[in-house]
Design a protein around this motif. Sequence first.
Motif, PDB file in Angstrom:
ATOM      1  N   THR A 175       0.799  -1.232   0.066  1.00  0.00           N
ATOM      2  CA  THR A 175       0.048   0.204   0.033  1.00  0.00           C
ATOM      3  C   THR A 175       0.769   1.221   0.132  1.00  0.00           C
ATOM      4  OG1 THR A 175       0.103   0.321   2.507  1.00  0.00           O
ATOM      5  CG2 THR A 175      -1.833  -0.960   1.211  1.00  0.00           C
ATOM      6  N   LYS A 176       0.219   2.159  -0.521  1.00  0.00           N
ATOM      7  CA  LYS A 176       0.854   3.732  -0.688  1.00  0.00           C
ATOM      8  C   LYS A 176       1.349   3.943   0.587  1.00  0.00           C
ATOM      9  CE  LYS A 176       0.422   8.208  -2.813  1.00  0.00           C
ATOM     10  NZ  LYS A 176       0.610   9.068  -1.822  1.00  0.00           N
ATOM     11  N   ALA A 177       0.328   3.815   1.828  1.00  0.00           N
ATOM     12  CA  ALA A 177       0.546   4.282   3.145  1.00  0.00           C
ATOM     13  C   ALA A 177       1.884   3.698   3.836  1.00  0.00           C
ATOM     14  CB  ALA A 177      -0.577   4.179   3.964  1.00  0.00           C
ATOM     15  N   LEU A 178       2.072   2.298   3.705  1.00  0.00           N
ATOM     16  CA  LEU A 178       3.155   1.524   4.425  1.00  0.00           C
ATOM     17  C   LEU A 178       4.463   1.763   3.392  1.00  0.00           C
ATOM     18  CD1 LEU A 178       4.334  -0.351   6.075  1.00  0.00           C
ATOM     19  CD2 LEU A 178       3.500  -2.394   4.849  1.00  0.00           C
ATOM     20  N   LYS A 179       4.309   1.830   2.195  1.00  0.00           N
ATOM     21  CA  LYS A 179       5.543   2.340   1.505  1.00  0.00           C
ATOM     22  C   LYS A 179       6.160   3.630   2.074  1.00  0.00           C
ATOM     23  CE  LYS A 179       3.849   1.090  -2.891  1.00  0.00           C
ATOM     24  NZ  LYS A 179       3.680   0.940  -3.999  1.00  0.00           N
ATOM     25  N   GLU A 180       5.408   4.343   2.200  1.00  0.00           N
ATOM     26  CA  GLU A 180       5.701   5.697   2.395  1.00  0.00           C
ATOM     27  C   GLU A 180       6.288   5.575   4.004  1.00  0.00           C
ATOM     28  OE1 GLU A 180       2.761   8.533  -0.245  1.00  0.00           O
ATOM     29  OE2 GLU A 180       2.502   8.398   2.001  1.00  0.00           O
ATOM     30  N   ALA A 181       5.806   4.854   4.701  1.00  0.00           N
ATOM     31  CA  ALA A 181       6.235   4.667   6.279  1.00  0.00           C
ATOM     32  C   ALA A 181       7.518   4.043   6.018  1.00  0.00           C
ATOM     33  CB  ALA A 181       5.375   3.845   7.135  1.00  0.00           C
ATOM     34  N   ILE A 182       7.657   3.124   5.323  1.00  0.00           N
ATOM     35  CA  ILE A 182       8.937   2.366   4.894  1.00  0.00           C
ATOM     36  C   ILE A 182      10.280   3.263   4.381  1.00  0.00           C
ATOM     37  CG2 ILE A 182      10.334   0.696   3.741  1.00  0.00           C
ATOM     38  CD1 ILE A 182       7.562  -1.191   3.589  1.00  0.00           C
ATOM     39  N   ALA A 183       9.529   4.111   3.552  1.00  0.00           N
ATOM     40  CA  ALA A 183      10.831   5.075   2.958  1.00  0.00           C
ATOM     41  C   ALA A 183      11.121   6.103   4.413  1.00  0.00           C
ATOM     42  CB  ALA A 183       9.916   5.896   1.970  1.00  0.00           C
ATOM     43  N   ARG A 184      10.284   6.269   5.141  1.00  0.00           N
ATOM     44  CA  ARG A 184      10.699   7.447   6.360  1.00  0.00           C
ATOM     45  C   ARG A 184      11.720   6.555   7.188  1.00  0.00           C
ATOM     46  NH1 ARG A 184       5.488   9.327   5.770  1.00  0.00           N
ATOM     47  NH2 ARG A 184       4.385   7.618   6.775  1.00  0.00           N
ATOM     48  N   LYS A 185      11.240   5.228   7.508  1.00  0.00           N
ATOM     49  CA  LYS A 185      12.023   4.300   8.163  1.00  0.00           C
ATOM     50  C   LYS A 185      13.245   3.998   7.708  1.00  0.00           C
ATOM     51  CE  LYS A 185      14.101  -0.102   8.385  1.00  0.00           C
ATOM     52  NZ  LYS A 185      15.086   0.334   9.021  1.00  0.00           N
ATOM     53  N   PHE A 186      13.710   4.142   6.445  1.00  0.00           N
ATOM     54  CA  PHE A 186      15.016   3.740   5.959  1.00  0.00           C
ATOM     55  C   PHE A 186      15.733   5.137   6.013  1.00  0.00           C
ATOM     56  CE2 PHE A 186      13.542   0.199   2.937  1.00  0.00           C
ATOM     57  CZ  PHE A 186      14.166  -0.859   3.580  1.00  0.00           C
ATOM     58  N   LYS A 187      15.097   6.363   6.065  1.00  0.00           N
ATOM     59  CA  LYS A 187      15.763   7.395   6.092  1.00  0.00           C
ATOM     60  C   LYS A 187      16.331   7.651   7.386  1.00  0.00           C
ATOM     61  CE  LYS A 187      17.509  11.239   4.687  1.00  0.00           C
ATOM     62  NZ  LYS A 187      18.822  10.859   3.705  1.00  0.00           N
ATOM     63  N   ARG A 188      15.607   7.324   8.334  1.00  0.00           N
ATOM     64  CA  ARG A 188      15.602   7.758   9.969  1.00  0.00           C
ATOM     65  C   ARG A 188      16.604   6.635  10.427  1.00  0.00           C
ATOM     66  NH1 ARG A 188      10.196   6.166  12.090  1.00  0.00           N
ATOM     67  NH2 ARG A 188      11.193   3.959  12.133  1.00  0.00           N
ATOM     68  N   ASP A 189      16.297   5.620  10.186  1.00  0.00           N
ATOM     69  CA  ASP A 189      17.297   4.498  10.737  1.00  0.00           C
ATOM     70  C   ASP A 189      18.532   3.979  10.201  1.00  0.00           C
ATOM     71  OD1 ASP A 189      15.302   3.992  12.549  1.00  0.00           O
ATOM     72  OD2 ASP A 189      14.299   2.270  11.641  1.00  0.00           O
ATOM     73  N   ASN A 190      18.494   4.287   8.652  1.00  0.00           N
ATOM     74  CA  ASN A 190      19.535   3.827   8.140  1.00  0.00           C
ATOM     75  C   ASN A 190      20.348   4.839   7.056  1.00  0.00           C
ATOM     76  OD1 ASN A 190      17.021   1.466   7.732  1.00  0.00           O
ATOM     77  ND2 ASN A 190      19.197   0.853   8.795  1.00  0.00           N
ATOM     78  N   ASP A 191      19.734   6.153   7.178  1.00  0.00           N
ATOM     79  CA  ASP A 191      20.089   7.263   6.462  1.00  0.00           C
ATOM     80  C   ASP A 191      20.235   6.997   4.838  1.00  0.00           C
ATOM     81  OD1 ASP A 191      20.926   9.720   5.724  1.00  0.00           O
ATOM     82  OD2 ASP A 191      23.004   9.356   6.054  1.00  0.00           O
ATOM     83  N   LEU A 192      19.129   6.113   4.391  1.00  0.00           N
ATOM     84  CA  LEU A 192      19.163   5.626   2.949  1.00  0.00           C
ATOM     85  C   LEU A 192      17.680   6.114   2.535  1.00  0.00           C
ATOM     86  CD1 LEU A 192      19.806   1.825   3.331  1.00  0.00           C
ATOM     87  CD2 LEU A 192      21.012   3.478   2.179  1.00  0.00           C
ATOM     88  N   ASP A 193      17.939   6.727   1.224  1.00  0.00           N
ATOM     89  CA  ASP A 193      16.716   7.321   0.348  1.00  0.00           C
ATOM     90  C   ASP A 193      16.280   6.169  -0.635  1.00  0.00           C
ATOM     91  OD1 ASP A 193      16.329  10.310   1.321  1.00  0.00           O
ATOM     92  OD2 ASP A 193      18.843  10.208   0.591  1.00  0.00           O
ATOM     93  N   TYR A 194      15.047   5.854  -0.234  1.00  0.00           N
ATOM     94  CA  TYR A 194      14.371   4.931  -1.335  1.00  0.00           C
ATOM     95  C   TYR A 194      12.906   5.417  -1.532  1.00  0.00           C
ATOM     96  CZ  TYR A 194      17.578   0.881  -0.231  1.00  0.00           C
ATOM     97  OH  TYR A 194      18.946   0.061  -0.492  1.00  0.00           O
ATOM     98  N   SER A 195      12.704   5.619  -2.804  1.00  0.00           N
ATOM     99  CA  SER A 195      11.390   6.188  -3.114  1.00  0.00           C
ATOM    100  C   SER A 195      10.224   5.156  -3.059  1.00  0.00           C
ATOM    101  CB  SER A 195      11.681   6.679  -4.502  1.00  0.00           C
ATOM    102  OG  SER A 195      10.175   6.736  -4.803  1.00  0.00           O
ATOM    103  N   PRO A 196       9.110   5.748  -2.263  1.00  0.00           N
ATOM    104  CA  PRO A 196       8.025   4.728  -2.139  1.00  0.00           C
ATOM    105  C   PRO A 196       7.398   4.632  -3.672  1.00  0.00           C
ATOM    106  CG  PRO A 196       7.382   6.779  -1.337  1.00  0.00           C
ATOM    107  CD  PRO A 196       8.995   6.996  -1.669  1.00  0.00           C
TER     108      PRO A 196
END
Length: 401
Positions: free
Chosen positions: A70-91
């Motif tokens: 879902t869009k909502a989860l992919k966006e939450a995952i993108a925020r998680k990757f930025k916050r926890d791993n300093d990685l930019d992955y586009s939803p």
Amino acid sequence: MPALAQRLNRTQVASSIQMSIRARELRAEGKDVISLAIGEPDFDTPRHAIEAGYQAALKGDTKYPPQDGTKALKEAIARKFKRDNDLDYSPDGEIIVSNGAKQTLFSAFMATLDDGDEVIIPSPYWVAYPLMVQLIGGQPVFVNCPQNNGFKPRPEDIEAAITPRTKWLMLNLPNNPTGAACTREELAAIAAVMRRHPQVWIMADDMYEHLVFDGFEHHTIAEVDPSLKERTLTVSGVSKTYAMTGWRIGFAGGPKPLIKAMTNVQGQATAGISTVGQAAAAAALDGPQDGAREMAAAYKRRRDLVVDGLNACKGIACHKPEGAFYVFPNVAGCLGKTSGGGRAIATDQDFCAALLEEAHVATVHGGSFGMSPYVRISYASDDATLAEACRRIRSFCAELH
Ligand SMILES: Cc1ncc(COP(=O)(O)O)c(C=O)c1O
């Protein structure tokens, strides 16, 4: 009976499952069995995640979802990757959601492995890696990670294992079954090797990324060396961090062509992932993180309890790992002996079988993870249960003769 597929001959039931089945049988006979065989948190899923799943269902979020999540989860995952791993992955095309990280791995292998392609698997390893690779027709290539290197892969050993047929390097840090994790510098040294082999994909299975102790900082290879990001799949999930194994939500960030191919594979296997589970996972990722931190603090206390308890057992030497919720003690000092119940202990498998039958503690032998003579002990149980398990193992070892 009509025939089953030949490919099933290339796989088998994992030892952890076999031990759990035997533990259940003994329980059914009325035995008080302690199971330390399975990597399953004993905590409850955070309430706010359960509530989000419930509300999603009430709101009518109950239809087939997009196949990659879902869009909502992919966006939450993108925020998680930025916050926890300093990685930019586009939803939008760089993230995939699966039925647990296990399906993420399966989709990645299905999407990339042709018959005979090689996958480098540092050993000891999570049993699912070689079993999946073999089922799909690939060839596992093991790289030994000896205890005298903290059970971590050595860059030179990885390089020596690379051939023209190598498709993947697997990295699972913190590791199942040893709990070992690499520092930023150690990952940078592995990255330097991988820069020289641009035909190889890299899988960072970071399932246990939040379970690290004593101030250890988790890093992942795409963050340590951004030049590798375009051929790295960074995998994680909510099962271990948020005690959500039954919700079956895992995910990965990676380059668009790989994510697209994996979505294609997944689309053949399943018409998307449970919407309710995805809503719960998004709430877990976006919500307060103190519950996850408290669980990690409990795992650290339990690790110390179990390491000390095992090191007090005759014939056992237990290394103190950086993370996850497993220890991997060496049982060499117990081999060549006979148990109190009269069983010959020639191998770690004999040790685990006798321990289960006589002391009613279920563990898994190291050989099934690719390294003997060791035993994997999952300490995802409460302190009292772990203390009792250590007491039983101590008296089992004391009776060996
Ligand atoms: C190393 C590792 N990776 C991935 C997984 C899969 O987790 P799940 O499918 O629950 O997301 C596990 C579960 O045991 C694991 O130990």
